[in-house]
Design a protein around this motif. Structure first.
Motif, short mmCIF file in Angstrom:
data_model
loop_
_atom_site.label_atom_id
_atom_site.label_comp_id
_atom_site.label_asym_id
_atom_site.label_seq_id
_atom_site.Cartn_x
_atom_site.Cartn_y
_atom_site.Cartn_z
N ALA A 29 0.83 -1.21 0.00
CA ALA A 29 0.00 0.00 0.00
C ALA A 29 0.87 1.26 0.00
O ALA A 29 1.88 1.31 0.68
CB ALA A 29 -0.92 0.00 1.22
N SER A 30 0.44 2.25 -0.79
CA SER A 30 1.20 3.50 -0.88
C SER A 30 0.31 4.68 -0.49
O SER A 30 -0.90 4.64 -0.68
CB SER A 30 1.70 3.74 -2.30
N ARG A 31 0.94 5.72 0.01
CA ARG A 31 0.22 6.98 0.24
C ARG A 31 1.15 8.16 0.03
O ARG A 31 2.37 8.03 0.10
CB ARG A 31 -0.38 7.04 1.66
N LEU A 32 0.52 9.29 -0.25
CA LEU A 32 1.28 10.52 -0.49
C LEU A 32 1.29 11.35 0.79
O LEU A 32 0.27 11.51 1.44
CB LEU A 32 0.58 11.29 -1.61
N ALA B 28 4.60 -1.76 -15.09
CA ALA B 28 5.17 -2.01 -13.76
C ALA B 28 6.21 -0.93 -13.47
O ALA B 28 6.84 -0.39 -14.38
CB ALA B 28 5.83 -3.39 -13.70
N LEU B 29 6.35 -0.64 -12.18
CA LEU B 29 7.31 0.36 -11.75
C LEU B 29 8.31 -0.31 -10.81
O LEU B 29 7.92 -0.99 -9.86
CB LEU B 29 6.57 1.48 -11.02
N ALA B 30 9.59 -0.18 -11.13
CA ALA B 30 10.65 -0.72 -10.26
C ALA B 30 11.35 0.45 -9.58
O ALA B 30 11.60 1.48 -10.20
CB ALA B 30 11.65 -1.52 -11.10
N THR B 31 11.63 0.28 -8.28
CA THR B 31 12.23 1.36 -7.50
C THR B 31 13.40 0.82 -6.69
O THR B 31 13.28 -0.21 -6.03
CB THR B 31 11.18 1.95 -6.51
N VAL B 75 5.33 -9.64 -12.61
CA VAL B 75 4.56 -8.78 -11.69
C VAL B 75 3.35 -8.18 -12.41
O VAL B 75 2.25 -8.11 -11.85
CB VAL B 75 5.46 -7.67 -11.09
N ILE B 76 3.54 -7.79 -13.67
CA ILE B 76 2.41 -7.24 -14.45
C ILE B 76 1.33 -8.32 -14.58
O ILE B 76 0.14 -8.05 -14.44
CB ILE B 76 2.89 -6.78 -15.85
N GLU B 77 1.76 -9.56 -14.81
CA GLU B 77 0.84 -10.69 -14.97
C GLU B 77 0.08 -11.00 -13.66
O GLU B 77 -1.13 -11.09 -13.65
CB GLU B 77 1.67 -11.92 -15.39
N SER B 78 0.86 -11.10 -12.56
CA SER B 78 0.27 -11.57 -11.30
C SER B 78 -0.32 -10.44 -10.46
O SER B 78 -1.23 -10.66 -9.66
CB SER B 78 1.34 -12.28 -10.47
N GLY B 79 0.22 -9.25 -10.58
CA GLY B 79 -0.24 -8.14 -9.75
C GLY B 79 0.38 -8.12 -8.36
O GLY B 79 0.11 -7.23 -7.57
N THR B 80 1.22 -9.13 -8.07
CA THR B 80 1.84 -9.20 -6.75
C THR B 80 3.22 -8.53 -6.78
O THR B 80 4.07 -8.91 -7.58
CB THR B 80 2.02 -10.67 -6.31
N VAL B 108 9.49 -4.07 -7.10
CA VAL B 108 8.76 -4.01 -8.37
C VAL B 108 7.27 -4.17 -8.10
O VAL B 108 6.84 -5.10 -7.43
CB VAL B 108 9.22 -5.14 -9.33
N GLU B 109 6.48 -3.23 -8.60
CA GLU B 109 5.03 -3.28 -8.36
C GLU B 109 4.29 -2.96 -9.65
O GLU B 109 4.82 -2.29 -10.54
CB GLU B 109 4.64 -2.28 -7.27
#
Lengths: 237, 112
Positions: A29-32, B28-31, B75-80, B108-109
């Motif tokens: 979960a994310s928040r700003l 997907a976004l990786a950080t 991750v894009i496939e599963s959403g996890t 990665v989300e």
């Protein structure tokens, strides 16, 4: 992350607001979190620290593992006066990663021939600042010596809580300037925030050396944000 | 104040992620959430990836992007969301080329 949250984050970044995206690494979960937003518990302290340092990182707060991604607006430098000092300041500011722009209504001064690629506005500061307002993440250096040009942006910078406000001129010139600004209704405590004579006291003699001293003073103000000139904490002394 | 988009904004991964998603692409976004040693990209850096394997941004200056993209497709496939770790002590990371001596953790989300 929710797409709406990302859109909101990008909106805040474009508006030059300091924000943190906090992500719970277990739940996802994310928040700003906006700067100055009241928070409770251990998170409050971690968030304050992150805004101050500008460093992103992982924190343990209230039994959760959070990643705080800190988004601070890039620092701007607005120079009033397309003079010799500004010609030296422009390339140095670019190297030090400041977004620089120069404002001078005297069209003979504000020419691309003298300034190359730097952003120039050959207009009155009153007009430019209406379109591009100053904010807490902006430094303002007024270097024309001319009250008709310098006074308005200096007052606007103090009112906007710019993290740095500097003005060229001798102590005598500055004393007169302070009188004028006070008569114009500027708070005495705010007037003390003006760095004048401009620049760190390194005995700068040439325009280029004054530019070095000024840029160093601006960087000092930006990096000592617990001090008088803390962006986001307007008027803090 | 809204500032005009500059050349840099166009390559900004978060802005790209938003516009890719707006175009209906799965993203997907990786950080980078943690680094040790001489990691090439700072904590908070992003890589944005779509379901076709297109990517932009950077989490390691080119060392492990390939592996992150592969994981991102899952991750894009599963959403996890997934936490990845790369370092010289890690066989996989060595193979994908994080030879700069650092270690990084990448979250990665899916953007949804």
């Amino acid at each position: 992350m929710d797409a709406h949250l990302l859109a909101e984050l990008n909106r805040e970044r474009r508006a030059r607001h300091a924000v943190i995206l906090a992500t719970d690494l277990n739940s996802g979960a994310s928040r700003l979190i906006r700067e100055g937003e009241p928070l409770s518990g251990e998170l409050s302290e971690a968030v304050l620290k992150a805004f101050r340092s500008g460093k992103s990182g992982q924190v343990e707060a209230d039994g959760r593992t959070l990643f705080l991604n800190v988004h601070l607006p890039p620092a701007r430098l607005v120079v009033i006066g397309a003079v010799h000092i500004s010609q030296a300041l422009a390339p140095m500011a670019a190297i030090a990663d400041f977004d620089l722009e120069i404002i001078d209504p005297r069209t003979a001064f504000a020419t691309p021939e003298r300034f190359g690629a730097a952003t120039l506005h050959a207009e009155w500061p009153e007009d430019v600042l209406k379109r591009r307002p100053l904010d807490a993440w902006t430094a303002l250096a007024a270097v024309t010596h001319d009250p008709k040009i310098d006074d308005y942006p200096l007052q606007a910078a103090l009112e906007a809580g710019c993290f740095y406000v500097g003005a060229l001129g001798s102590r005598k010139t500055h004393a007169k300037r302070l009188e004028r600004l006070a008569e114009n209704g500027v708070d005495r405590a705010k007037l003390e925030r003006i760095h004048a004579p401009i620049g760190l006291p390194i005995g700068a003699a040439s325009p280029a050396e004054i530019a070095v001293a000024t840029l160093a003073q601006i960087i000092a103000a930006l990096r000592s944000r617990d001090g008088a000139a803390a962006p986001g904490r307007e008027g803090a002394t | 104040m809204e500032t005009a988009a500059t050349g840099n904004d166009i390559r900004d991964p978060l802005t790209l992620a938003e516009s890719w998603h707006g175009e209906g692409r799965k993203v997907a976004l990786a950080t980078v959430v943690e680094t040790w040693g001489s990691a090439p990209r700072p904590v908070g850096s992003h890589l944005v990836i779509d379901a076709e394997g297109n990517f932009d941004g950077s989490v390691s200056g080119g060392c492990v992007e390939g592996a992150v993209v592969t994981e991102a497709l899952d991750v894009i496939e599963s959403g996890t969301p997934r936490m990845l770790e790369f370092g010289v002590a890690d066989e996989t990371a060595w193979q994908v080329g994080l030879s700069c001596g650092g270690r990084i953790r990448v979250y990665v989300e899916r953007l949804g």
